[in-house]
Write an enzyme that holds these catalytic residues in place. Sequence first.
Site, PDB file in Angstrom:
ATOM      1  CG  ASP A  32      -2.153   0.926   0.980  1.00  0.00           C
ATOM      2  OD1 ASP A  32      -2.306   1.481  -0.130  1.00  0.00           O
ATOM      3  OD2 ASP A  32      -2.942   1.087   1.918  1.00  0.00           O
ATOM      4  N   GLY A  62      -2.459  11.578  -9.187  1.00  0.00           N
ATOM      5  CA  GLY A  62      -2.630  11.827  -7.766  1.00  0.00           C
ATOM      6  C   GLY A  62      -2.007  13.140  -7.325  1.00  0.00           C
ATOM      7  CE  LYS A  82       5.678   9.091  -9.896  1.00  0.00           C
ATOM      8  NZ  LYS A  82       4.307   9.253 -10.357  1.00  0.00           N
ATOM      9  NE  ARG A 131       2.868   2.457  -5.854  1.00  0.00           N
ATOM     10  CZ  ARG A 131       2.299   3.634  -6.090  1.00  0.00           C
ATOM     11  NH1 ARG A 131       2.936   4.562  -6.768  1.00  0.00           N
ATOM     12  NH2 ARG A 131       1.097   3.890  -5.635  1.00  0.00           N
TER      13      ARG A 131
END
Length: 142
Positions: A11, A95, A117, A123
């Site tokens: 998550d 987002g 990125k 992540r």
Amino acid sequence: KSEAWFAIADDSGLSVDALDGAPGVYSARFAGEECDDEKNNLKLMKLLEGLSAEEKKAQFVSVITLVYPNGDTLVARGECPGRIIEVPTGENGFGYDPIFFYPPLGKTTAELDPEEKNAVSHRGNALKVFYEKLKEAGYADK
């Protein structure tokens, strides 16, 4: 013959220091159940109005968890530190990317190309930690 099953989950969310870690796990629905990225960004910017850049520190956070068949867990956390800005900038990503400024590159994450990125993302950082922990546990080469 018995088979062992593993469960892996992850998550991610945005954690803003001045909001005690909010929106956190509610990042996708920060402005309500029927919200979108624009509404989430507007709510966040409104809540931070009047604060200094230093007070708008934030980080994208990703946590990956593996649960072994015996119930043991392996948890890896990755972060991407930055701050929230007042004017959305950039066309890439989604987002909170247009209002999340990443100081080392002097850009919002919406201004980063995919390679940039991926190199700094929460992540990606979580996956690096996860891989190292898998190696320590003896699973990375299987």
